[in-house]
Design a protein around this motif. Sequence first.
Motif, PDB file in Angstrom:
ATOM      1  N   GLU A  68       0.831  -1.210   0.000  1.00 11.03           N
ATOM      2  CA  GLU A  68       0.000   0.000   0.000  1.00 11.03           C
ATOM      3  C   GLU A  68       0.867   1.262   0.000  1.00 11.03           C
ATOM      4  O   GLU A  68       0.575   2.233  -0.694  1.00 11.03           O
ATOM      5  CB  GLU A  68      -0.916   0.006   1.229  1.00 11.03           C
ATOM      6  CG  GLU A  68      -1.965  -1.084   1.237  1.00 11.03           C
ATOM      7  CD  GLU A  68      -3.080  -0.868   0.227  1.00 11.03           C
ATOM      8  OE1 GLU A  68      -3.530   0.277   0.053  1.00 11.03           O
ATOM      9  OE2 GLU A  68      -3.503  -1.862  -0.386  1.00 11.03           O
ATOM     10  N   LEU A  69       1.943   1.237   0.779  1.00  9.97           N
ATOM     11  CA  LEU A  69       2.787   2.425   0.923  1.00  9.97           C
ATOM     12  C   LEU A  69       3.423   2.837  -0.399  1.00  9.97           C
ATOM     13  O   LEU A  69       3.520   4.031  -0.696  1.00  9.97           O
ATOM     14  CB  LEU A  69       3.859   2.186   1.989  1.00  9.97           C
ATOM     15  CG  LEU A  69       4.806   3.352   2.258  1.00  9.97           C
ATOM     16  CD1 LEU A  69       4.046   4.622   2.631  1.00  9.97           C
ATOM     17  CD2 LEU A  69       5.801   2.962   3.350  1.00  9.97           C
ATOM     18  N   THR A  70       3.854   1.878  -1.208  1.00  8.52           N
ATOM     19  CA  THR A  70       4.456   2.248  -2.490  1.00  8.52           C
ATOM     20  C   THR A  70       3.447   3.004  -3.357  1.00  8.52           C
ATOM     21  O   THR A  70       3.836   3.903  -4.097  1.00  8.52           O
ATOM     22  CB  THR A  70       4.993   1.025  -3.257  1.00  8.52           C
ATOM     23  OG1 THR A  70       3.939   0.081  -3.444  1.00  8.52           O
ATOM     24  CG2 THR A  70       6.161   0.383  -2.525  1.00  8.52           C
ATOM     25  N   GLY A  71       2.189   2.654  -3.243  1.00  7.63           N
ATOM     26  CA  GLY A  71       1.152   3.374  -3.991  1.00  7.63           C
ATOM     27  C   GLY A  71       1.044   4.827  -3.547  1.00  7.63           C
ATOM     28  O   GLY A  71       0.919   5.739  -4.372  1.00  7.63           O
ATOM     29  N   LEU A  72       1.109   5.043  -2.243  1.00  4.70           N
ATOM     30  CA  LEU A  72       1.031   6.404  -1.715  1.00  4.70           C
ATOM     31  C   LEU A  72       2.269   7.216  -2.104  1.00  4.70           C
ATOM     32  O   LEU A  72       2.151   8.381  -2.515  1.00  4.70           O
ATOM     33  CB  LEU A  72       0.876   6.372  -0.190  1.00  4.70           C
ATOM     34  CG  LEU A  72       0.736   7.724   0.499  1.00  4.70           C
ATOM     35  CD1 LEU A  72      -0.541   8.445   0.043  1.00  4.70           C
ATOM     36  CD2 LEU A  72       0.723   7.555   2.018  1.00  4.70           C
ATOM     37  N   VAL A  73       3.428   6.610  -2.015  1.00 10.14           N
ATOM     38  CA  VAL A  73       4.666   7.307  -2.388  1.00 10.14           C
ATOM     39  C   VAL A  73       4.650   7.631  -3.880  1.00 10.14           C
ATOM     40  O   VAL A  73       5.018   8.741  -4.291  1.00 10.14           O
ATOM     41  CB  VAL A  73       5.909   6.476  -1.992  1.00 10.14           C
ATOM     42  CG1 VAL A  73       7.190   7.093  -2.560  1.00 10.14           C
ATOM     43  CG2 VAL A  73       6.007   6.354  -0.477  1.00 10.14           C
ATOM     44  N   TYR A  74       4.203   6.691  -4.692  1.00 10.75           N
ATOM     45  CA  TYR A  74       4.148   6.916  -6.141  1.00 10.75           C
ATOM     46  C   TYR A  74       3.194   8.069  -6.471  1.00 10.75           C
ATOM     47  O   TYR A  74       3.531   8.960  -7.259  1.00 10.75           O
ATOM     48  CB  TYR A  74       3.701   5.635  -6.847  1.00 10.75           C
ATOM     49  CG  TYR A  74       4.051   5.591  -8.315  1.00 10.75           C
ATOM     50  CD1 TYR A  74       5.247   5.035  -8.735  1.00 10.75           C
ATOM     51  CD2 TYR A  74       3.193   6.100  -9.284  1.00 10.75           C
ATOM     52  CE1 TYR A  74       5.587   4.981 -10.086  1.00 10.75           C
ATOM     53  CE2 TYR A  74       3.518   6.056 -10.631  1.00 10.75           C
ATOM     54  CZ  TYR A  74       4.711   5.498 -11.026  1.00 10.75           C
ATOM     55  OH  TYR A  74       5.040   5.450 -12.350  1.00 10.75           O
ATOM     56  N   ALA A  75       2.023   8.045  -5.858  1.00  7.56           N
ATOM     57  CA  ALA A  75       1.045   9.108  -6.101  1.00  7.56           C
ATOM     58  C   ALA A  75       1.598  10.464  -5.658  1.00  7.56           C
ATOM     59  O   ALA A  75       1.397  11.478  -6.338  1.00  7.56           O
ATOM     60  CB  ALA A  75      -0.263   8.797  -5.372  1.00  7.56           C
ATOM     61  N   THR A  76       2.302  10.480  -4.549  1.00  4.38           N
ATOM     62  CA  THR A  76       2.933  11.718  -4.067  1.00  4.38           C
ATOM     63  C   THR A  76       3.958  12.210  -5.081  1.00  4.38           C
ATOM     64  O   THR A  76       4.011  13.398  -5.407  1.00  4.38           O
ATOM     65  CB  THR A  76       3.597  11.495  -2.686  1.00  4.38           C
ATOM     66  OG1 THR A  76       2.605  11.039  -1.757  1.00  4.38           O
ATOM     67  CG2 THR A  76       4.227  12.773  -2.168  1.00  4.38           C
ATOM     68  N   ALA A  77       4.755  11.298  -5.606  1.00  2.00           N
ATOM     69  CA  ALA A  77       5.779  11.659  -6.598  1.00  2.00           C
ATOM     70  C   ALA A  77       5.150  12.260  -7.850  1.00  2.00           C
ATOM     71  O   ALA A  77       5.681  13.220  -8.420  1.00  2.00           O
ATOM     72  CB  ALA A  77       6.617  10.438  -6.961  1.00  2.00           C
ATOM     73  N   LEU A  78       4.029  11.718  -8.277  1.00  2.50           N
ATOM     74  CA  LEU A  78       3.363  12.229  -9.478  1.00  2.50           C
ATOM     75  C   LEU A  78       2.872  13.662  -9.307  1.00  2.50           C
ATOM     76  O   LEU A  78       2.729  14.392 -10.289  1.00  2.50           O
ATOM     77  CB  LEU A  78       2.190  11.318  -9.868  1.00  2.50           C
ATOM     78  CG  LEU A  78       2.565   9.943 -10.412  1.00  2.50           C
ATOM     79  CD1 LEU A  78       1.311   9.111 -10.657  1.00  2.50           C
ATOM     80  CD2 LEU A  78       3.394  10.053 -11.688  1.00  2.50           C
TER      81      LEU A  78
END
Length: 183
Positions: A110-120
């Motif tokens: 789940e965390l990688t999804g949040l980090v990825y969305a933040t990066a975008l």
Amino acid sequence: MFDREQALGLLRKYNSNEALILHAFCVEETMRKFANHFGEDASYWALVGLLHDVDYGSFPDQHCIKAPQLLEEIGADEAFIHAVCSHGWGLCCTVEPTLRMEKVLYTIDELTGLVYATALMRPEHMQGMGVKSVKKKWSSKGFAAGVNRDIITEGAKMLDMDIEQVISLTIEAMSEAQEKIGL
């Protein structure tokens, strides 16, 4: 034991959506980072991360249920299959994460999804991202609404790690793999 090429072939066989492939790469690299952090087998942990959603693209309603059958195509053993399925504990299956590797997968999926969305959302994507940036987005429930923050919190507790440390290692892993993960 199968190699990464065989694993990637299986992943692509059942997942045609490139976003799912990029997510698999995020989890793969984050699992590698955590394995190195804990002094574990980074290649093995990375393969578990790469294949964690092997069944999701073709069988979303049977996620973590269909995975064992698919993983047997490349000769995955019971321990590997258990590890892959454990990330769906309490969500789509009853396979509980018991090993540290499984707890990491459960937490960082789940965390990688949040980090990825933040990066975008950032012009510089991963460049210079810190824990503070992710925590700010974390508190906005409308942001990356599909990310289950409770699982991340529960997983960090299972690992007996501070949530900031878990986020920091995830950011490091994804920053080191920016090109591979499409950022």
